[in-house]
Design a protein around this motif. Structure first.
Motif, PDB file in Angstrom:
ATOM      1  N   HIS A 130       0.853  -1.186   0.000  1.00  0.00           N
ATOM      2  CA  HIS A 130       0.000   0.000   0.000  1.00  0.00           C
ATOM      3  C   HIS A 130       0.893   1.241   0.000  1.00  0.00           C
ATOM      4  O   HIS A 130       1.507   1.566   1.013  1.00  0.00           O
ATOM      5  CB  HIS A 130      -0.883  -0.045   1.245  1.00  0.00           C
ATOM      6  N   SER A 132      -0.371   4.342  -1.421  1.00  0.00           N
ATOM      7  CA  SER A 132      -1.202   5.526  -1.657  1.00  0.00           C
ATOM      8  C   SER A 132      -1.310   6.324  -0.367  1.00  0.00           C
ATOM      9  O   SER A 132      -1.903   5.850   0.609  1.00  0.00           O
ATOM     10  CB  SER A 132      -2.596   5.129  -2.129  1.00  0.00           C
ATOM     11  N   ALA A 135      -5.119   6.943   0.785  1.00  0.00           N
ATOM     12  CA  ALA A 135      -6.109   5.869   0.840  1.00  0.00           C
ATOM     13  C   ALA A 135      -6.159   5.258   2.239  1.00  0.00           C
ATOM     14  O   ALA A 135      -5.146   5.195   2.943  1.00  0.00           O
ATOM     15  CB  ALA A 135      -5.791   4.789  -0.189  1.00  0.00           C
ATOM     16  N   VAL A 203      -6.466   8.922  -3.517  1.00  0.00           N
ATOM     17  CA  VAL A 203      -7.855   8.479  -3.440  1.00  0.00           C
ATOM     18  C   VAL A 203      -8.820   9.611  -3.781  1.00  0.00           C
ATOM     19  O   VAL A 203      -9.974   9.392  -4.158  1.00  0.00           O
ATOM     20  CB  VAL A 203      -8.158   7.891  -2.044  1.00  0.00           C
ATOM     21  N   LEU A 209      -6.431   6.884  -7.737  1.00  0.00           N
ATOM     22  CA  LEU A 209      -6.021   5.624  -7.125  1.00  0.00           C
ATOM     23  C   LEU A 209      -5.982   4.544  -8.198  1.00  0.00           C
ATOM     24  O   LEU A 209      -6.897   4.408  -9.004  1.00  0.00           O
ATOM     25  CB  LEU A 209      -7.016   5.235  -6.034  1.00  0.00           C
TER      26      LEU A 209
END
Length: 218
Positions: A130, A132, A135, A203, A209
């Motif tokens: 992950h 991002s 997010a 996001v 995203l």
């Protein structure tokens, strides 16, 4: 001898015999994973090793001698006012993916280890990372509802899930909900290969995203 961005290559007189020169047995590559950040140049111990790396690009692998390196990241084509100035330790016999993460001006280097040997037990091994910065924690499931990874937050690295080779589609779902925020369709996974599925982007939508599948060849 492969290029190595280290101080020893600058002064070979340090060694009385050329055979005493250290041999690179580790590798690094850079991964530009910072949304809305322009292309960058990467320096190791003041040597330019990666040029004009754009968002979502991975550099080739660079062989290095194990040790501690000063890593500086500059906007491409410049060599003043680095956006990152940090140190990275490269252990012996390792492969590190140096991910450039975050959003300007809060960027950092996130070292991600990769497998050092191939696997030969007939499965495809995939993990999720992950990256991002905006997010939430997410679950990753197959489109039939089978969960593969749970509660993965920013900078979390899952273990590899080794599954039969084939074509898969995944849903990205904020943990604790049933709302799919991203579908990753028709990913082809071959046997005896390692893969990392990265969540990238913003996001809130700029850039959006998205997921990037990266093969880790051994």
């Amino acid at each position: 001898m492969p290029y190595c961005p280290c101080e020893h290559t600058k002064n070979n007189n340090y060694y009385s015999n050329r055979s005493e020169l250290p041999t690179p047995n580790s590798y690094i590559r850079a991964f530009h994973a910072s949304p809305s950040t322009p292309a960058v140049d990467v320096y190791a111990n003041e040597n330019l090793i990666i040029k004009n790396l754009a968002y979502k690009q991975l550099s080739p692998y660079v062989p290095v001698i194990p040790g501690t390196y000063n890593i500086k990241i500059y906007p491409a084509g410049t060599a003043t006012n680095p956006v990152i100035d940090t140190t990275v330790n490269v252990p012996e016999n390792t492969i590190l993916n140096l991910a450039i993460i975050g959003k300007l001006p809060n960027l950092s280097i996130f070292p991600i280890p990769e497998p050092i040997v191939a696997q030969d037990f007939g499965r495809a091994c995939i993990r999720f990372i992950h990256l991002s910065p905006t997010a939430p924690k997410v679950d990753i499931s197959l489109t039939n509802g089978t969960k593969v990874f749970n509660n993965v937050g920013f900078k979390d690295i899952t273990d590899y899930a080794c599954i039969p080779a084939g074509t898969y589609s995944f849903n990205v779902i904020p943990s604790g909900t049933t709302n799919t925020i991203l579908t990753i369709p028709n990913i082809q996974l071959a046997s005896n290969n390692y893969y990392t599925l990265y969540a990238l982007g913003d996001v809130n939508g700029n850039p959006p995203l998205e997921a990037l599948l990266v093969t880790e060849p051994r």
